[in-house]
Enzyme design. Structure first.
Site, mmCIF file in Angstrom:
data_model
loop_
_atom_site.group_PDB
_atom_site.id
_atom_site.type_symbol
_atom_site.label_atom_id
_atom_site.label_comp_id
_atom_site.label_asym_id
_atom_site.label_seq_id
_atom_site.Cartn_x
_atom_site.Cartn_y
_atom_site.Cartn_z
ATOM 1 N N ASN A 91 0.840 -1.199 0.000
ATOM 2 C CA ASN A 91 0.000 0.000 0.000
ATOM 3 C C ASN A 91 0.870 1.242 0.000
ATOM 4 O OD1 ASN A 91 -2.878 -1.066 0.429
ATOM 5 N ND2 ASN A 91 -1.647 -2.185 1.933
ATOM 6 N N GLU A 210 -11.935 -7.741 -2.164
ATOM 7 C CA GLU A 210 -11.396 -7.663 -0.797
ATOM 8 C C GLU A 210 -12.454 -8.097 0.213
ATOM 9 O OE1 GLU A 210 -8.491 -3.897 -0.602
ATOM 10 O OE2 GLU A 210 -10.613 -3.418 -0.406
HETATM 11 P P1 C2E Z 1 -6.604 -2.003 2.869
HETATM 12 O O1 C2E Z 1 -5.468 -1.803 1.972
HETATM 13 O O2 C2E Z 1 -7.965 -1.965 2.254
HETATM 14 O O3 C2E Z 1 -6.326 -3.374 3.581
HETATM 15 C C1 C2E Z 1 -7.266 -4.328 3.823
HETATM 16 C C2 C2E Z 1 -7.759 -4.234 5.224
HETATM 17 O O4 C2E Z 1 -8.855 -5.101 5.368
HETATM 18 C C3 C2E Z 1 -6.715 -4.691 6.242
HETATM 19 O O5 C2E Z 1 -6.912 -3.959 7.424
HETATM 20 C C4 C2E Z 1 -7.117 -6.132 6.464
HETATM 21 O O6 C2E Z 1 -6.707 -6.636 7.698
HETATM 22 C C5 C2E Z 1 -8.605 -6.036 6.405
HETATM 23 N N1 C2E Z 1 -9.213 -7.289 6.007
HETATM 24 C C6 C2E Z 1 -8.686 -8.222 5.212
HETATM 25 N N2 C2E Z 1 -9.539 -9.234 5.031
HETATM 26 C C7 C2E Z 1 -10.648 -8.922 5.723
HETATM 27 C C8 C2E Z 1 -11.913 -9.579 5.916
HETATM 28 O O7 C2E Z 1 -12.188 -10.657 5.380
HETATM 29 N N3 C2E Z 1 -12.827 -8.937 6.685
HETATM 30 C C9 C2E Z 1 -12.557 -7.753 7.280
HETATM 31 N N4 C2E Z 1 -13.517 -7.199 8.038
HETATM 32 N N5 C2E Z 1 -11.393 -7.107 7.130
HETATM 33 C C10 C2E Z 1 -10.445 -7.691 6.343
HETATM 34 P P2 C2E Z 1 -5.704 -3.285 8.126
HETATM 35 O O8 C2E Z 1 -4.536 -4.195 8.105
HETATM 36 O O9 C2E Z 1 -6.214 -2.762 9.408
HETATM 37 O O10 C2E Z 1 -5.385 -2.110 7.147
HETATM 38 C C11 C2E Z 1 -6.211 -1.010 7.092
HETATM 39 C C12 C2E Z 1 -5.756 -0.055 6.027
HETATM 40 O O11 C2E Z 1 -4.538 0.551 6.390
HETATM 41 C C13 C2E Z 1 -5.437 -0.742 4.719
HETATM 42 O O12 C2E Z 1 -6.604 -0.974 4.040
HETATM 43 C C14 C2E Z 1 -4.554 0.275 4.054
HETATM 44 O O13 C2E Z 1 -5.326 1.276 3.439
HETATM 45 C C15 C2E Z 1 -3.830 0.890 5.219
HETATM 46 N N6 C2E Z 1 -2.475 0.341 5.279
HETATM 47 C C16 C2E Z 1 -2.080 -0.840 5.799
HETATM 48 N N7 C2E Z 1 -0.739 -0.989 5.659
HETATM 49 C C17 C2E Z 1 -0.286 0.128 5.021
HETATM 50 C C18 C2E Z 1 0.989 0.572 4.554
HETATM 51 O O14 C2E Z 1 2.008 -0.097 4.683
HETATM 52 N N8 C2E Z 1 1.056 1.772 3.937
HETATM 53 C C19 C2E Z 1 -0.035 2.529 3.754
HETATM 54 N N9 C2E Z 1 0.102 3.679 3.137
HETATM 55 N N10 C2E Z 1 -1.260 2.144 4.165
HETATM 56 C C20 C2E Z 1 -1.393 0.950 4.781
HETATM 57 CA CA CA Z 2 -4.647 -2.394 0.120
HETATM 58 CA CA CA Z 3 -8.616 -1.989 0.197
#
Ligand code: C2E
Ligand code: CA
Ligand code: CA
Length: 521
Positions: A91, A210
């Protein structure tokens, strides 16, 4: 303590950030495609902190590029020991699309681990899209020049998703979790997902769904033609130490799935591109000896094959988007109720109709079938039409009827009374005049019933004579008496017949004639 006070910079220095990995799988085969890298902060006091809490801080305080670099370094190192060549999706914050040096920095991080950048997917979320599109574009192009692919994350949640899709050279669309989670219960979400998948297909982009949590969602996504998916159904984000296990498990499941699939479908057709499959279907569709069409809910031709176009007397193109009533006004009043019933979910099979003559051609005898076509949730979205031209069959049937009628007439006009019996003596057919002669009704003479009309003294001799003929194959020639009613006198009749022998040398039936014995002679 709140995260606002925390110092991302020092946490970076003390190595408190870790990548977690979530599997992305091929929805059709279950095959592991790769992993999305999700940032996690393991805080000495607070424990695991989710990215939503610290990414905005890292962006604000200018640490985001270092954070991405740190995550990628660990990720490249980790996947180097994972079997297969999974892709990695990372990301990138919109602010990072201001850093022209970013692609080069990532390249130099990948190099020591021998990670080929054509396995790297850069995910750009669309909810806060880059303000400087020209700069963003040139950075995106540098990424592409390195072999990276670009994914538009959270598609559908931003203000102008479609504009975004055009502004950068994307290879992949990620359908946002909010649509996937409600698609099995909300029609609108389902339609949006269907549209996004369709959009991806027509633009040649990969679609990844997703937040796939249930089998039902996975099934529906497959049905819609979505290629890849990620979510709790396939695995939660895990630490590097668990990655090998996840990958092995995915491979085992993939092997099981493929094994199952092999029985159903050859591997070559699994590899076929959608375009090829479409061409194959089109060939089947056009080659079918049946007119086929698909009507939408407004009775418009959405699709039809050549055969149907020919039956209607107009080229395919003239049908598309036009209604049935416009194309076949003369037949429409007749077929309309059937199409309506099909639109309500009833399957209508093989209804006979005559299609009036058009363009000086002869009228057609047709069999019509209407089948409701349902979408992934069982809602009727249109009707599939199948039309069989039975004009020739009808014509042959008619000719046979005429022939049979002529034969009947002749039979009735003859002074003799023709009959047909089977090899055991059961009557198969007699002239109507047998009824006049014996007073029997139509169902009385059938089978062995005809013997009841004989004079009781003639019964056994007749049976004996017939059995002799049945055994030898020689002609039947016997005299017995008949009368119309007990009031009438018995009349002697001579019955003669010969066997019809089939190809196998066996007797098929006996044809014969009955005539009055001339008592004066
Ligand atoms: P995202 O890129 O849309 O990542 C997917 C999010 O959905 C992740 O939350 C993941 O844990 C969650 N997820 C995956 N499968 C499921 C599912 O089946 N059900 C539900 N309810 N949730 C699921 P996470 O890890 O909390 O990440 C949240 C957001 O934070 C990410 O959304 C992304 O936008 C951001 N993010 C995470 N890592 C990075 C990074 O290294 N850099 C940047 N810039 N943003 C990041
Ligand atoms: Ca993503
Ligand atoms: Ca996403």
């Amino acid at each position: 303590m709140t995260v606002d006070e925390l110092d991302v910079g020092s946490a970076l220095e003390s190595g408190e950030f870790f990548p977690h990995f979530q599997p992305v799988v091929n929805l059709r085969t279950g095959e592991l495609q790769g992993f999305e890298i999700l940032a996690r902060w393991l805080h000495p006091q607070l424990g695991w902190i989710p990215p939503d809490e610290f990414i905005p801080l890292a962006e604000k305080n200018g640490w985001i590029d270092q954070l991405t670099g740190e995550l990628l370094r660990q990720a490249f190192k980790t996947v180097a020991v994972v079997p297969g060549t999974p892709t990695l999706s990372v990301n990138i914050s919109p602010v990072q699309l201001h850093n022209i040096a970013l692609p080069g920095q990532i390249q130099s991080i990948a190099e020591p681990y021998g990670f080929s950048l054509d396995r790297l997917i850069i995910e750009i979320t669309e909810s806060a899209f880059a303000d400087d599109v020209v700069l963003a574009r040139s950075i995106a192009e540098s990424f592409k020049a390195l072999g990276c692919r670009l994914a538009l994350d959270d598609f559908g949640t931003g203000y102008s998703s479609l504009t975004h899709l055009q502004s950068l050279p994307f290879d992949e669309i990620k359908v946002d979790r909010s649509f996937v989670s409600s698609m099995t219960s909300h029609r609108d979400s389902r339609k949006i997902v269907a549209a996004v998948v369709g959009l991806g297909q027509s633009l040649g982009l990969t679609t990844v769904a997703e937040g796939v949590e249930t089998q039902e969602q996975a099934e529906m996504l497959r049905w819609l033609g979505c290629e890849f998916g990620q979510g709790w159904l396939y695995g939660r984000p895990v630490q590097a130490s668990q990655l090998t296990f996840v990958a092995m498990k995915a491979r085992q499941e993939e092997a099981n799935l493929l094994y199952e699939a092999q029985g159903r479908i050859s591997s070559s057709s699994l590899d076929n591109l959608p375009g090829q499959r479409l061409a194959q279907l089109q060939a089947v569709y056009d080659g079918a000896p049946v007119g086929l069409a698909f009507l939408d809910r407004n009775f418009r031709y959405m699709n039809l094959n050549r055969r149907l176009a020919k039956m209607n007397g107009y080229p395919i193109e003239q049908h598309l988007g036009r209604t049935v009533s416009e194309m076949i006004p003369e037949l429409f009043p007749y077929v309309e109720p059937y199409i309506r019933r099909a639109m309500q979910g009833e399957a209508i099979r093989a209804v006979e109709a005559t299609k009036p003559a058009v363009h000086g051609k002869e009228p057609l005898s047709i069999l019509l079938s209407y089948e409701p076509a349902r979408d992934e949730a069982g809602e009727v979205v249109g009707v599939s039409v199948a039309i069989v031209d039975v004009t020739e069959i009808k014509r042959a049937e008619k000719a046979r009827q005429v022939c049979e009628e002529n034969y009947r007439q002749m039979m009735e006009l003859m002074p003799q009374i023709p009959w047909i019996i089977d090899p055991e003596g059961r009557a198969l057919d007699v002239s109507q005049r047998w009824l006049e002669l014996t007073g029997m009704t139509d169902d009385q003479w059938r089978g062995f019933g005809w013997l009841d009309a004989l004079h009781p003294d003639d019964l056994q001799p007749t049976i004996d004579a017939m059995h002799r003929s049945f055994a030898t194959g020689h002609s039947i020639d016997v005299i017995y008496r008949l009368r119309r009613s007990p009031r009438d006198a018995w009349k002697p009749m001579r019955s003669r017949g010969s066997a019809r022998v089939g190809d196998d040398g066996k007797i098929v039936c006996w044809y014969g004639c009955l005539e009055a014995v001339d008592e004066s002679a």
